[in-house]
Design an enzyme around this catalytic site. Structure first.
Site, short mmCIF file in Angstrom:
data_model
loop_
_atom_site.label_atom_id
_atom_site.label_comp_id
_atom_site.label_asym_id
_atom_site.label_seq_id
_atom_site.Cartn_x
_atom_site.Cartn_y
_atom_site.Cartn_z
N SER A 31 -41.98 79.78 -2.63
CA SER A 31 -42.55 78.43 -2.59
C SER A 31 -41.80 77.42 -3.45
CB SER A 31 -44.02 78.47 -3.01
OG SER A 31 -44.15 78.94 -4.34
N LYS A 41 -52.74 75.07 -6.39
CA LYS A 41 -51.54 74.33 -6.75
C LYS A 41 -51.81 72.84 -6.92
CE LYS A 41 -48.26 77.58 -4.65
NZ LYS A 41 -47.26 77.78 -3.59
#
Length: 801
Positions: A694, A737
């Site tokens: 990511s 996140k």
């Protein structure tokens, strides 16, 4: 041993009438001069004995019934052919009546009788008899046969373990050979037919031959028994000797009345087995073990093992269960009162309750709550139990490496115990508790087995109704247990085990949620634990907000509670030292209690810099901001990576560099822009291992920034996987996140276009403060993240074009 009651002469001279009341039997043979007790149960037998007593001579006849006639005690008419032809005249020495109409008599044999006729059958049998005498052929064969019989009899008396030696002396006291033969016959352990055969034999020679044959067989058996006992005694080990000694000790204790405790214990266990409601299989095993236990000495180790096993069986809740509270509205109030947020888990529990309300035999779901520490996963299980009106059992699996912790130990040694599943059910006392399997991702495996494999049967609704614990060795039904498991991460959980559970993600809290949790629960709990009340202290909302923003940085609220506890301790000290007025904890004086600020908004407080970007990652403790730095130095076009990055992250960096190289024209670079330059990419916090795809777009943005010398916007955070062609692929943990970016002060978050659907989980309070940008290609990421104009290089800076 049968002994004469009166002298031989007195018996022989006693008058025997030609017609006598008769007893018919197929169980006992009475020889002349021998005494024996009889219990007369049949009404006709009682009347026959009473008739002889009333007549004054007290003599009755006793004849054996043939097997095929079945005449003993029958209401049919007795006929001569139904009976043996030879019987005995017996004298009733004593008699007594029992309350139920039976008669006990002590009789003595008088002489052999021949049955001439049966005169009547009712109300009692009457026989016409005549006295018969033995036929004696005096010769040397008779003498030899008699000596052999008498010698063998004395030998049998000596070998028999429970026959007194006085029996041999009683034989010597008899003078007539016929009397001795009858005495020996009365002591033989033979069947009724053989006894009757000896009685019916009038020839003394042949009678002695029959007795000799039976006596020789008896002596042979006794000698063989003695030989076996000697050999067994010679090879007996200490344990066997101890067993026999303990058996003798038990017999002595019984005589002294000390064995009653054991009998009471066995009877108590038998009653508990009946009342436990076990399955058919378990009850059969319990009864078998109880029988085995009854044969053991109380002080033996095996006795303790069996007793412990039976205690476990009878104390398990085979049928006991609590009635579910199926009021969905009330359960919702309980869950809302105990926990703020956690909407998905609470919604799933209420769905389960709703289905149970409509279908009462539904099996309990197996839910896996996955999320960062301190988000209330374990305490949610307690709330679920309270909402359902069930017992709560918690089993921590952290560090468990032994399969027997789940399935139990086999009963091969004294300290064996069932597994922790069965132990938990015993503590709960019901078969349908809420069973919390805490930290299921922390299970290990070693040479003692794999506990996660042992959990496959426990957590499979299709087969846990017959769960087999190694210790119990019988099936136990777990289908009504509501299993809740918790984990911080899904990666360590084996796929086969995860497939048996329904995964519910428990994400981290927003600042607004933390503030509500602190106000509703944490402050009250810590005030109570530190002896404080609202008369002592008051926490301002702004003070709690200050603690959340600058003294904690976590997905859960565990550290937040610790900081509140620290403030509470310091306030308690003030009152212990004499303070009288209430303390008000405000934003401006938080530093007095907790010291300097521990955290700051990393993203918001950075400048627009070249080669520094804020990436987003998910760790075991929730979402986190991951800064990525890059710099170019003279070299040969190599890429250097530092900061404890894993293989996947290294591949993402190489893919990002290849993308930048392929876009040199669009980025206004020359074709050889990196041939004489090395680029160094570093991820700070180098002591912490990092991996995952990511950070791909973050590394590409950093590389594009250092090669074009364009600064990256300070308030932008990003996450996404990159391909060689610059496509942005979706990632996981979007909610965590975005919350991490919000905590760090970011104003813009770049996410993959494919993750747009996941943003529905982001709280509205967070979405109001953050602009979400969705990108499907890296060009869109650079358009958002990079400043338009390159920064002017310093005089000594390296020029890259």
């Amino acid at each position: 041993m049968a002994n004469p009651l009166t002298s031989v002469n007195a018996i022989e001279t006693h008058r025997i009438p030609p017609e006598l009341p008769m007893l018919v039997t197929s169980e006992v043979v009475i020889y002349p001069l021998m005494a024996a007790p009889l219990l007369l149960e049949d009404e006709r037998a009682v009347k026959a004995a009473q008739a002889a007593i009333d007549a004054g001579h007290k003599v009755i006849a006793i004849f054996g019934a043939l097997k095929e006639s079945d005449s003993e005690g029958s209401e049919k008419d007795l006929r001569r052919e139904f009976l043996y032809p030879v019987g005995t005249a017996i004298y009733i020495a004593r008699s007594s009546r029992t309350p139920d109409g039976q008669m006990q008599v002590l009789v003595q044999g008088m002489a052999r009788l021949a049955l001439t006729d049966v005169l009547q059958s009712h109300p009692f049998p009457v026989a016409q008899v005549e006295k018969v005498t033995a036929i004696v052929e005096q010769n040397t064969k008779l003498e030899a046969l008699a000596r052999n019989v008498f010698g063998q009899f004395k030998k049998a008396v000596a070998l028999a373990p429970n026959v007194p030696r006085e029996v041999g002396t009683a034989l010597d006291a008899l003078s007539e050979m016929t009397h001795k033969a009858d005495f020996i016959a009365s002591q033989l352990n033979v069947e009724f037919e053989e006894q009757q055969k000896i009685l019916s034999e009038l020839n003394l020679n042949r009678r002695l031959e029959v007795i000799n044959h039976s006596l020789n067989r008896e002596v042979e058996i006794l000698e063989l028994r003695q030989k076996i006992s000697s050999e067994a005694a010679g090879s007996m080990e200490d344990a066997q000797r101890e067993y026999f000694l303990r058996q003798q000790l038990r017999a002595i204790q019984d005589e002294l009345g000390e064995g009653e405790d054991v009998k009471a214990e066995l009877e108590d266990l038998r009653e508990k087995i009946e009342a436990a409601g076990m399955s058919k299989e378990a009850k059969a095993e319990a009864e078998r073990e109880l029988k085995r236990m009854a044969r053991m000495p109380e002080a033996s180790a095996e006795y303790t093992v069996s007793r412990t096993y039976l205690d476990w069986l009878v104390e398990l809740p085979w049928r006991k269960k609590t009635d579910d509270q199926l009021d969905v509205t009330k359960a919702e109030r309980v869950l809302e009162a105990d926990h703020y947020g956690l909407e998905k888990p609470k919604e799933r529990i209420l769905e389960y309750l709703s289905v149970r309300h409509l279908k009462n035999d539904m099996r309990g779901p197996i839910l896996l709550l996955v999320g960062p520490p301190g988000t209330g996963k374990t305490s949610l299980g307690q709330s679920v139990a309270r909402a359902l009106n069930r017992e709560f059992v918690r089993m921590s699996l952290g560090g468990v490496r032994d399969e027997s912790e789940i399935r139990g130990h086999r009963r091969t040694y004294i300290g064996a115990l069932p597994g922790r599943i069965i132990q938990g059910l015993r503590r709960a006392g019901t078969k349908n508790p809420v069973f919390m399997l805490d930290e299921i991702d922390k299970l290990g495996a070693d040479f003692r087995g794999d506990p996660s494999a042992a959990l496959l049967e426990v957590l499979d609704p299709a087969q846990n109704n017959t769960f087999a614990d190694h210790y119990l060795d019988v099936a136990f039904d777990l289908s009504e247990v509501l299993f809740l498991a918790t984990a911080n991460s899904l990666h360590p959980i084996p796929p086969a085990l995860m497939d048996r559970m329904e995964v519910l993600e428990v994400s981290g809290y927003t600042e607004a949620e933390k503030l509500e949790i602190a106000r509703r629960y944490l402050v009250k709990r810590q005030m109570s634990e530190h002896g404080l009340t609202h008369k002592h202290v008051a926490f301002d909302k702004a003070a709690l907000q200050e603690v959340i923003q600058h003294y904690t940085r976590e997905a859960g609220v565990r550290n937040l509670e610790r900081e509140i506890a620290t403030v509470s301790r310091k306030v308690a000290r003030k009152f212990a030292q004499g303070r009288k007025r209430r303390v008000r904890v405000q934003q401006k004086n938080v530093v007095e209690y907790l010291g300097p600020q521990k955290f700051h908004y990393e993203v918001a407080e950075e400048d627009h810099e070249v080669g520094v970007a804020a990436g987003l990652a998910v760790t075991a403790t929730g979402g986190d901001v991951l800064f990525v730095e890059a710099s170019v130095v003279p070299g040969k076009g190599e890429l250097n990576l530092t900061g404890q990055v894993g293989d996947v992250m290294k591949e993402s960096a190489h893919a990002a560099l290849t993308y930048v190289q392929s876009r040199w024209h669009e980025l206004h670079l020359n074709a050889q822009f990196n041939e004489q330059r090395d680029v160094h990419v570093h991820v700070p916090a180098g002591a912490v291992p990092k991996d995952g795809p990511s950070a791909g777009i973050t590394m590409a943005t950093v590389l594009a920034s250092v090669f074009t010398n364009r600064p990256i916007r300070k308030d932008v955070a990003m996450t996404g996987e990159i391909t060689l062609r610059g496509k942005v692929l979706p990632i996981g943990g979007v909610r965590d996140k975005v919350l991490a970016a919000h905590r760090a002060g970011a104003k813009t978050v770049i996410l993959p276009e494919a993750n747009r659907r996941d943003t529905r989980e982001i709280p509205n309070t967070t979405r109001k403060d953050i602009r979400l940008v969705f990108a499907s290609h890296m060009d869109q990421v650079l358009e958002t993240a990079l400043m338009k104009r390159p920064r002017k290089p310093k005089a000594d800076a390296m020029r890259v074009n």
